[in-house]
Design an enzyme around this catalytic site. Structure first.
Site, PDB file in Angstrom:
ATOM      1  N   GLY A 192     -17.471   4.602  -6.990  1.00 62.60           N
ATOM      2  CA  GLY A 192     -17.147   3.690  -5.879  1.00 62.60           C
ATOM      3  C   GLY A 192     -16.001   2.754  -6.196  1.00 62.60           C
ATOM      4  N   TYR A 217     -12.156   3.505   7.621  1.00 59.58           N
ATOM      5  CA  TYR A 217     -11.306   4.656   7.294  1.00 59.58           C
ATOM      6  C   TYR A 217     -11.172   5.571   8.513  1.00 59.58           C
ATOM      7  CZ  TYR A 217      -9.332   8.514   4.629  1.00 59.58           C
ATOM      8  OH  TYR A 217      -8.501   9.500   4.160  1.00 59.58           O
ATOM      9  N   ASP A 261      -6.974  13.342  -2.939  1.00 57.75           N
ATOM     10  CA  ASP A 261      -7.849  13.192  -4.105  1.00 57.75           C
ATOM     11  C   ASP A 261      -8.203  14.550  -4.710  1.00 57.75           C
ATOM     12  OD1 ASP A 261      -7.677  10.704  -3.046  1.00 57.75           O
ATOM     13  OD2 ASP A 261      -9.757  10.579  -2.379  1.00 57.75           O
ATOM     14  N   GLY A 281     -12.689   3.522  -6.004  1.00 61.62           N
ATOM     15  CA  GLY A 281     -11.409   3.894  -5.395  1.00 61.62           C
ATOM     16  C   GLY A 281     -10.559   4.769  -6.303  1.00 61.62           C
ATOM     17  N   SER A 328     -11.561   7.990  -6.916  1.00 58.11           N
ATOM     18  CA  SER A 328     -11.976   9.352  -6.560  1.00 58.11           C
ATOM     19  C   SER A 328     -13.069   9.943  -7.429  1.00 58.11           C
ATOM     20  CB  SER A 328     -10.775  10.295  -6.574  1.00 58.11           C
ATOM     21  OG  SER A 328      -9.910   9.945  -5.573  1.00 58.11           O
ATOM     22  N   SER A 329     -14.130   9.175  -7.624  1.00 56.98           N
ATOM     23  CA  SER A 329     -15.265   9.742  -8.351  1.00 56.98           C
ATOM     24  C   SER A 329     -15.853  10.912  -7.554  1.00 56.98           C
ATOM     25  CB  SER A 329     -16.327   8.679  -8.606  1.00 56.98           C
ATOM     26  OG  SER A 329     -16.688   8.045  -7.409  1.00 56.98           O
ATOM     27  N   ARG A 357      -8.482   9.963 -10.081  1.00 58.13           N
ATOM     28  CA  ARG A 357      -7.037   9.762  -9.897  1.00 58.13           C
ATOM     29  C   ARG A 357      -6.742   8.312  -9.560  1.00 58.13           C
ATOM     30  NH1 ARG A 357      -7.512   7.167  -6.093  1.00 58.13           N
ATOM     31  NH2 ARG A 357      -7.952   7.740  -3.938  1.00 58.13           N
TER      32      ARG A 357
HETATM   33  C1  GLA Z   1      -9.177   7.915   0.212  1.00 59.09           C
HETATM   34  C2  GLA Z   1      -9.086   9.335   0.784  1.00 59.09           C
HETATM   35  C3  GLA Z   1      -7.677   9.905   0.600  1.00 59.09           C
HETATM   36  C4  GLA Z   1      -6.616   8.941   1.116  1.00 59.09           C
HETATM   37  C5  GLA Z   1      -6.851   7.520   0.584  1.00 59.09           C
HETATM   38  C6  GLA Z   1      -5.920   6.516   1.206  1.00 59.09           C
HETATM   39  O1  GLA Z   1      -9.031   7.958  -1.163  1.00 59.09           O
HETATM   40  O2  GLA Z   1     -10.022  10.176   0.160  1.00 59.09           O
HETATM   41  O3  GLA Z   1      -7.583  11.163   1.212  1.00 59.09           O
HETATM   42  O4  GLA Z   1      -6.560   8.968   2.516  1.00 59.09           O
HETATM   43  O5  GLA Z   1      -8.184   7.100   0.805  1.00 59.09           O
HETATM   44  O6  GLA Z   1      -4.604   6.771   0.830  1.00 59.09           O
END
Ligand code: GLA
Length: 387
Positions: free
Chosen positions: A125, A225, A175, A127, A129-130, A31
């Protein structure tokens, strides 16, 4: 590479590894988040869309009570037993699948032994959502194998739990929700409190989404995070609200003297980002792209200055974007995902997309010495079984 080609490649590898063709095939997309960053775990709003990049699992049963996974991407194989509750193990990528199987076991669903090949076009990796794509593809495969479909929300939550418990990342729900629920040609406005998803049509052919991968990943990301999440919880406590979703800028201003200045800025990001996300969903509905673009730039500034999760490389990409005018086709740009590297998302006029991609390459290389990887994507559909 199209989804059909990835499925073919995975199936060929499966036949090579295991000597028979696969029986079950499933895919789930990565995504990109258009806006609404670090709001999901504050019970707020996010506006992501699935990308035309997929993780594919193809599988067949084996006669043992164990699972063998082979990854085309890394060339590694993982084998583990199903005789007891599935636990964490190596290689680390196998934990996403282990965690999902454990989730099925916890629900009393019996999973039999199987062999699987994993292949993917989702940048690892990056960002986008792999990890969620792998979890959701695994859950979709298991549903098909055991002949039982989970409720989509429960499925997303099962995958999120796999990430928390097996990968140790206390992520929000964005994600996994997107990978399960996405609709072709739509972004999703997710209310992360009520867990409702409202599809937002993204059918205007004159606008294209560009994903610009900085090709850097700073190691800070996981620790930071978790600490951001904690700071948000602290802010909610000081403001006496259930989650930052419930706080207003007025509440925050009133508490200024009693709140730690860093926590203050974190909360300001979340409160303003929720508002920007609601506005962006409305602006997309009205095709007011100019407004969407300015909200994206404002989101980036807030993530950089108040939430402090950007990095020089992501800032460089956004800087290049800001040097291109709207007349020249650049609508808006921001970092996307957790931050500290990975991707930025740009909204551009379709007819200028190629020229703008070149400007990103030249500008980013001049500023950082590295090349970005860039692709365009229409909003893709969510996880599916391939017949
Ligand atoms: C990562 C997390 C999500 C979200 C984003 C930041 O992708 O997996 O749940 O918190 O960071 O928006």
């Amino acid at each position: 590479m199209s989804l059909v080609s990835v499925v073919e490649r995975a199936s060929e590898m499966f036949a090579k590894c295991f000597g028979v063709p696969p029986l079950w095939k499933a895919a789930a997309p990565g995504r990109v988040n258009l806006i609404g960053e670090h709001t999901d775990y504050n019970e707020g709003f996010v506006l992501p869309m699935a990308i035309e990049r997929f993780t594919v699992l193809v599988a067949n049963r084996n006669s043992k009570r164990e699972v063998t996974l082979h990854s085309v991407t890394t060339g590694e194989t993982a084998t583990f037993s199903l005789r007891t509750k599935v636990e964490q193990g190596t290689p680390s990528w196998s934990n996403y699948v282990r965690g999902v199987i454990a989730g099925f076991q916890e629900r009393g669903i019996k999973v039999g032994g199987f062999n699987a090949v994993i292949d993917s076009t989702v940048p690892f990796g990056g960002g986008v959502s792999s990890s969620a794509a792998l979890e959701v593809a695994a859950a979709t495969l298991l549903e098909e194998m055991v002949g039982k479909s989970l409720d989509p929300i429960e499925k997303a939550l099962l995958c999120q739990r796999a990430e928390h418990q097996f990968a140790g990342v206390p992520c929000g729900i964005m994600d996994q929700f997107t990978s399960v629920l996405a609709r072709e040609n739509h972004a999703l406005m997710l209310d992360c409190r009520s867990r409702t998803a409202t599809p937002v049509p993204m059918t205007d052919p004159s606008v294209t989404v560009l994903v610009v991968n900085s090709n850097v990943r700073h190691r800070l990301v996981d620790g930071v995070y978790a600490s951001r999440r904690q700071q948000c919880e602290t802010a909610a406590k000081v403001l006496k609200v259930r989650a930052l979703r419930d706080a207003t800028l007025k509440d925050l201003a009133a508490a200024r003297r009693t709140i730690d200045p860093v926590v203050f800025r974190r909360a300001r990001h979340v409160i303003t980002e929720n508002e920007r996300t609601i506005q962006a969903a409305q602006a997309i509905g009205r095709r007011n792209w100019s407004h969407v673009g300015s909200l994206m730039y404002a989101s980036h500034a807030s993530l950089r200055d108040d939430y402090e999760v950007s990095c020089p490389e992501l800032d460089a990409i956004v800087k290049v974007a800001q040097e291109i005018s709207e007349e020249d086709g650049m609508i808006g740009c921001r970092m996307t995902g957790a931050g500290f590297g990975g991707c930025a998302v740009g909204l551009v006029r379709t007819k200028t997309a190629k020229a703008i991609a070149r400007r990103f390459e030249d500008g980013y290389e001049a500023m950082t010495g590295n090349m970005p990887s860039i692709f365009a994507s229409r909003p893709a559909g969510g996880a599916r079984v391939i017949s």
